[in-house]
Enzyme design. Structure first.
Site, short mmCIF file in Angstrom:
data_model
loop_
_atom_site.label_atom_id
_atom_site.label_comp_id
_atom_site.label_asym_id
_atom_site.label_seq_id
_atom_site.Cartn_x
_atom_site.Cartn_y
_atom_site.Cartn_z
N HIS A 23 0.65 -1.10 0.25
CA HIS A 23 -0.04 -0.08 -0.29
C HIS A 23 0.71 1.17 -0.13
O HIS A 23 0.62 2.26 -0.26
CB HIS A 23 -0.30 0.29 0.92
CG HIS A 23 -2.27 -0.68 1.20
ND1 HIS A 23 -2.76 -0.87 -0.01
CD2 HIS A 23 -2.26 -1.09 2.33
CE1 HIS A 23 -3.57 -2.03 0.84
NE2 HIS A 23 -3.80 -2.47 1.89
N GLU B 169 -2.91 2.94 1.97
CA GLU B 169 -2.83 3.42 0.54
C GLU B 169 -3.34 4.90 0.39
O GLU B 169 -2.15 6.13 0.12
CB GLU B 169 -3.60 3.06 -0.50
CG GLU B 169 -2.52 3.00 -1.88
CD GLU B 169 -3.40 2.93 -3.30
OE1 GLU B 169 -3.90 1.50 -3.37
OE2 GLU B 169 -3.93 3.37 -3.71
N CYS C 17 -5.83 0.32 -10.82
CA CYS C 17 -4.40 -0.36 -11.14
C CYS C 17 -5.43 -1.62 -11.69
O CYS C 17 -6.54 -2.16 -11.92
CB CYS C 17 -3.99 -1.72 -9.88
SG CYS C 17 -3.36 -2.47 -10.18
N SER D 129 -10.85 -5.81 2.94
CA SER D 129 -10.32 -6.17 1.86
C SER D 129 -10.71 -5.28 0.74
O SER D 129 -11.89 -5.78 0.34
CB SER D 129 -9.42 -7.06 0.93
OG SER D 129 -9.53 -7.12 -0.08
N SER D 130 -10.54 -3.80 0.60
CA SER D 130 -11.39 -2.91 -0.47
C SER D 130 -11.80 -3.46 -1.70
O SER D 130 -12.70 -4.22 -2.64
CB SER D 130 -10.89 -1.41 -1.05
OG SER D 130 -10.52 -1.25 0.32
N ASN D 131 -10.69 -3.85 -2.55
CA ASN D 131 -11.69 -5.01 -3.61
C ASN D 131 -11.64 -6.49 -3.64
O ASN D 131 -13.11 -6.74 -4.42
CB ASN D 131 -9.52 -5.02 -4.34
CG ASN D 131 -9.66 -6.45 -4.53
OD1 ASN D 131 -9.21 -7.53 -4.69
ND2 ASN D 131 -7.75 -5.88 -3.10
N SER E 46 -6.11 -10.53 -3.06
CA SER E 46 -5.17 -10.92 -1.58
C SER E 46 -5.83 -11.61 -0.74
O SER E 46 -5.39 -11.94 0.48
CB SER E 46 -6.10 -9.02 -0.53
OG SER E 46 -7.28 -9.29 -0.77
#
Ligand code: SF4
Length: 310
Positions: free
Chosen positions: A96, A150, A220, A248-250, A292
């Site tokens: 991050h 991040e 990304c 986890s954001s993603n 992740s």
């Protein structure tokens, strides 16, 4: 009379642990760690195998199962407050990234930084820093999650000229009278980012300042490509088990993509949750996850599903 929903719920509960005959279970080959996470984990593992202990500033990855494995190897996760108390040691910075302040503290306190900041994030930090140096009255907007590591690292590059946009409501407060550059946290939802861009373009245009607004494509590609691949993967199976850490954001974003593509998608963060999950099992089951999510965890999920009806 009982509603259709009542009978559907009964069916889901009844079938919660029953597998159809000849079940096929496949793990999405595109799921698993992205390059940035692989690099951070391999860097940590190399040092842990040699020295048995390493400090890491924050969780190296938003996945409790993987964190437990690394902690067992000797990884010690510290907070920023604890970091400030350390002297003459070594600390890993995860993918991050960190703001300049962290590097300054490390220098003052004789802390060696093992820098595993992802190249994509480093590049974004550099671009933001450069824009800041070039502009006198410009402002920087970062579309991201307030308080995310991040985003804190990115804001640290803005020299006080940055603002975080978390959602559409924040757009109303943007000052349209200054040159403005919009960036996004690397793991944000690309559709929402496009909506934010469109809304800002409209606001600047209405104020006759359209030329003041520019944006950069900084999500990304690992996340964008993963979203596309998962959308396809989720439609190929009757039941989808999505594995990810809850923080986890993603993970949350990619789960949402799967759920929209296939409503029979279920989120788990640990294997034990399969015991209580009310799943309507199809004979074609797909397992996938976030950038992740470790592949070993998805493999364990597959093994566990195979044992559910034995
Ligand atoms: S999602 Fe992209 S930016 Fe984030 S760590 Fe992975 S490769 Fe790097």
């Amino acid at each position: 009379m009982k509603s259709a929903l009542f009978y559907l719920n009964l069916r889901l509960i009844f079938f919660g642990r029953n597998m159809p005959q000849n079940t096929v279970i496949e793990i999405d080959s595109n799921s698993g760690f992205c390059a940035g996470v692989i690099n951070a984990i391999q860097t940590a593992e190399g040092i842990l195998k040699r020295d048995g202990m390493l400090y890491c500033l924050g969780d190296i990855v938003h996945n409790n199962e993987e964190m437990q494995r690394l902690t067992n190897m000797g990884l010690r996760v510290i907070t920023h407050e604890e970091f400030q108390q350390l002297r003459h040691t070594r600390v890993l910075i995860r993918a991050h990234g960190e703001p300049p302040e962290t590097y300054r503290i490390a220098k003052e306190n004789d802390i060696e930084i093992i820098d595993a900041t992802c190249k994509v994030v480093l590049n974004l930090q550099r671009t933001i820093r450069q824009y800041c140096q070039e502009t006198t009255d410009g402002q920087i907007l970062i579309y991201g999650k307030q308080g995310h590591a991040e985003v804190i690292g990115l804001m640290g590059q803005t020299d006080g000229k940055g603002k975080v946009l978390s959602d559409m409501e924040d757009i109303e407060n943007v000052d349209v009278n200054h040159p403005t550059r919009l960036f996004s946290q690397t793991t944000q939802n690309i559709e929402e980012y496009r909506e934010i861009i469109a809304a800002l373009e409209q606001r600047f245009a209405l104020a006759d300042n359209a030329a003041n607004f520019k944006h950069a494509d900084t999500i990304c590609h690992s996340v964008v490509n993963r979203a596309e691949q998962l959308r396809k993967f989720a439609t190929q199976y009757g039941t989808i088990i999505f594995v990810s850490g809850e923080k986890s954001s993603n993970g949350l974003y990619l789960f949402d993509i799967c759920k929209k593509a296939n409503p029979n998608t279920f989120f788990i963060s640990k294997i034990e949750q399969l015991d209580t999950l009310n799943v309507l099992w199809d004979k074609h089951i797909g397992i996938c996850g976030a950038t992740s999510t470790p592949m070993w965890l998805m493999e364990k999920v597959k093994t566990k599903i195979l044992t559910l009806n034995t």
